[in-house]
Design an enzyme around this catalytic site. Structure first.
Site, PDB file in Angstrom:
ATOM      1  N   HIS A 243       1.784   4.410  -2.895  1.00 25.06           N
ATOM      2  CA  HIS A 243       1.886   5.870  -2.736  1.00 25.06           C
ATOM      3  C   HIS A 243       3.256   6.358  -3.201  1.00 25.06           C
ATOM      4  CE1 HIS A 243      -1.833   6.785  -0.737  1.00 25.06           C
ATOM      5  NE2 HIS A 243      -1.582   6.067   0.333  1.00 25.06           N
TER       6      HIS A 243
ATOM      7  N   HIS B 222       3.567   6.674  -6.865  1.00 26.71           N
ATOM      8  CA  HIS B 222       2.862   7.875  -7.325  1.00 26.71           C
ATOM      9  C   HIS B 222       3.809   9.074  -7.266  1.00 26.71           C
ATOM     10  CE1 HIS B 222      -1.366   9.972  -7.244  1.00 26.71           C
ATOM     11  NE2 HIS B 222      -0.748  10.129  -8.391  1.00 26.71           N
TER      12      HIS B 222
ATOM     13  N   HIS C  57       0.837  -1.205   0.000  1.00 27.11           N
ATOM     14  CA  HIS C  57       0.000   0.000   0.000  1.00 27.11           C
ATOM     15  C   HIS C  57       0.872   1.255   0.000  1.00 27.11           C
ATOM     16  CE1 HIS C  57      -3.690   2.319   1.209  1.00 27.11           C
ATOM     17  NE2 HIS C  57      -2.763   3.135   1.665  1.00 27.11           N
ATOM     18  N   GLU C  58       1.788   1.337   0.964  1.00 24.09           N
ATOM     19  CA  GLU C  58       2.638   2.532   1.062  1.00 24.09           C
ATOM     20  C   GLU C  58       3.575   2.635  -0.146  1.00 24.09           C
ATOM     21  OE1 GLU C  58       1.760   4.715   3.036  1.00 24.09           O
ATOM     22  OE2 GLU C  58       0.472   3.451   4.282  1.00 24.09           O
TER      23      GLU C  58
END
Length: 672
Positions: free
Chosen positions: A469, A472, A465-466
């Site tokens: 990010h 991105h 998940h991290e």
């Protein structure tokens, strides 16, 4: 000489942590605020007719060094704070809030921005320039530029107090987390705990010079204890302690901070002409208005509640065997894990040896390589803020793309949870592409002796998940930093992160990296099948839990907290439709709900579920074409690289060929 006042003479202009003293931050930030004010005054004093270059682009470029230093400072106060830094944070937060007001309430500057909006032929601007112009104008109008002088002064007072309250809220939660320990000396108290968790608890006791075992409110200690400890009274004790964090009758109680934050946010919104803080926030979100969010959350609530009820019912026979008639919140994780073991023939603890941290991280790196052509090389010549941090240079087809800092384990100076942030954003100027410096911070179990840090499967998904990010941020390819990377609508920002979690449930991907840390044995195929099959395990319950947070957030920020109503009563009333177990008196989530009070998720917690619609639909496309299909990956890479330069729905439609459908989420979650 204060090194923070000058360009950094370091590899990739990385932050010089090894050369900076704590005492450097406050004077540097004060000096850099003054320097930034001079840059802004120069824009105001410019005699040339205002245009995009001399006003909008110039404003975008003002205060770059201030931004870099304050980003690093705020990251330190989250990941490696000290009493000294906390004191400095209390003092400089209102100064930074005032500086923000000095910009948006500067009448001369606003008139120049307004002139550019009214006198610029939009067709002469690029799409990104139009986006920046719109964002800049709104940053003024949404922050008081149209108010009269008295109202502007009131806004300044509100923003100053909010800045101080948010810092105090965070510091109270950290103090309460660090202050608590459950000291156990009897084998009966630790019955059921896996050996690795016992070793971790003994290590914590030894660190405190105590006999026996110590359990804390840090997640790698708290969650396993609630999941595996057979002693119900001890589970209850720990659950109550967690539910009373910053909610006890002491100096760290956050109830009045909540009241004041909510009140001030509401006042601020009304001052600016909005019906509520939520209405103010959502004007700049995909959802657009509070009614849309409430409809979305309540629709999911209606669909998920029957499934959630079945999830809880399934635990009752197991609890009944232990003589428990009424399941309580502190029983859920324990009996859910027993049921998982029964239904899927594996336990979280049994899987951990197959998920050593570095192996999981390498799998994430490999996925980024297959999808986007990225590779990661550890750099030992780049300064870091703690010995446990590792720095990687990120390359794209052999060319420098970014720096990635990773920080995995809990410390007293680190707040709980997991997050991605940046020490330096991406931008372009004078023909140069200034690449970003991204950081991932988590709280995973430490290595113990010869045993490396081993992750639960839930922690595996947290890492991915991290890392989503981080991708991105690392793939950003825009001209202006404020439109770069994760600078997107808040209910779009979770798409890249939640998208990456999907890979953890793909059989072919899992089998490539899930290997026993001692033997190298691949996780048996039947276990992988069980993991994939269990993807929806307790999904109804988990959905209700997320909805309770989203509804609580929206209730606080649409003016529903009444004068005289206790925080506990308000929380229990607001979330009663989502509750699946009896509530426990004298406990509340709100006083430690850092996402929405000091954090950036106020009126935005719903975005986790909103983004699930997007990520389920996006990954369904990958599954149709192949989970590493280069053409599909190239389209998604474009979506990531554009940051906030385009409307998020337009970006999504360009990637997918249509708007997202909720069907993919309902199907994936087993809620159809």
């Amino acid at each position: 000489m204060n090194i923070l006042l000058h360009p950094f003479q370091t590899p990739f202009e990385s932050f010089p942590f090894d050369q900076v003293k704590e005492e450097d931050f406050q004077p540097a930030i004060i000096t850099l605020i003054d320097a930034a004010k001079q840059e802004i005054q120069a824009i105001v004093d410019n005699k040339a007719a205002p245009d995009f270059a001399n006003t909008i682009a110039a404003l975008e470029g003002a205060g770059k060094q201030l931004n870099r230093v304050t980003e690093a400072f705020h990251n330190l106060t989250s990941a490696e704070t000290t009493e000294y830094l906390e004191k400095v944070q209390q003092e400089i937060s209102p100064l930074l809030a005032a500086f923000g007001n000095d910009i948006t309430l500067n009448e001369g500057l606003f008139q120049k921005v307004k002139y550019v909006v009214e006198h610029t032929d939009q067709s002469t601007l690029s799409g990104e320039e139009r986006r920046l112009l719109d964002k800049t104008y709104k940053s003024f109008t949404r922050n008081g530029a149209l108010l009269d002088d008295a109202a502007k002064e009131k806004l300044r007072e509100i923003d100053k107090e909010l800045a101080q309250l948010k810092v105090k809220f965070s510091q109270n939660v950290l103090q309460e987390t660090n202050a608590y320990m459950l000291h156990l000396t009897s084998e009966a108290d630790i019955a059921g705990l896996p050996d690795s968790i016992k070793a971790q608890a003994r290590q914590e006791a030894e660190r405190r010079k105590l006999e026996g075992w110590v359990i804390t409110l840090q997640y790698p200690s708290l969650v396993p204890f609630l999941t595996f400890a057979a002693n119900r009274e001890r589970r209850k004790e720990l659950h109550l302690a967690n539910g009373q964090k910053a909610f006890k009758a002491n100096e760290y109680n956050n109830e009045e901070n909540i009241r004041r934050i909510v009140q001030l946010r509401d006042e601020r919104a009304r001052l600016l002409g909005f019906a509520s803080h939520a209405a103010f926030v959502l004007e700049e979100r995909m959802a657009a208005q509070p009614g849309t969010v409430f409809d979305f959350l309540n629709d999911l609530l209606h669909k998920a509640r029957p499934h959630a009820g079945k999830d809880v019912e399934a635990l009752k026979p197991l609890a009944a065997k232990d003589g428990i008639d009424t399941l309580m919140p502190y029983d859920h994780a324990y009996y859910a894990e027993r049921l998982r073991e029964q239904q899927y023939d594996y336990s979280e603890e049994e899987l951990k040896p197959y998920f050593p941290l570095q192996q999981v991280l390498q799998a994430a790196f490999n996925a980024a390589g297959k999808l986007y052509g990225l590779s990661f090389t550890e750099r030992n010549d780049i300064a870091k803020y703690h010995d446990e941090v590792t720095v990687y240079e990120v390359l794209e087809n052999g060319r420098h793309k970014a720096l990635l800092y990773t920080d995995w384990h809990p410390r007293e100076g680190k707040r709980a949870g997991a997050w991605m942030t940046a020490f330096k954003g991406q931008s372009k100027s004078n023909g140069a592409d200034h690449r970003p410096h991204i950081s991932i911070v988590c709280n995973f179990s430490r290595p113990a002796g010869e045993v490396p840090s081993l992750l639960t499967f839930n922690e595996v998904t947290t890492l991915f998940h991290e890392f989503g990010h981080a991708l991105h941020g690392m793939l950003a390819d825009t001209v202006y930093e404020t439109l770069s990377g994760t600078n997107v609508y808040w209910d779009f920002v979770e798409l890249p992160s939640q998208f990456m979690e999907n890979y953890c449930y793909q059989k072919e991907f899992l089998s490539a990296f899930a290997r026993h840390y001692q033997t190298g044995e691949v996780l048996p195929e039947e276990k992988i099948d069980k993991i994939v099959a269990s993807a929806n395990f307790m999904e109804g319950y988990q959905t209700m839990r997320q909805l309770s947070f989203g509804l609580l957030d929206m209730a606080y920020h649409t003016g529903r907290l009444q004068a005289g109503e206790t925080i506990e009563a308000f929380e229990k009333q607001t979330t009663k439709e989502t509750q699946l177990y009896p509530t426990i008196d004298h406990t509340a989530q709100s006083p430690s709900f850092s996402h929405i009070f000091p954090g950036g998720y106020s009126s935005g917690y719903y975005s986790y579920k909103w983004s699930e619609v997007l990520d389920a639909d996006a990954f369904a496309y990958f599954k149709e074409t192949g989970i590493f299909n280069p053409e599909t990956a190239a389209k998604f890479k474009t979506l990531l690289s554009k940051g906030g330069t385009e409307d998020p729905m337009e970006l999504y439609v360009a990637f997918r060929g249509r708007k997202p459908s909720v069907d993919a989420l309902l199907e994936r979650a087993g809620l159809k």
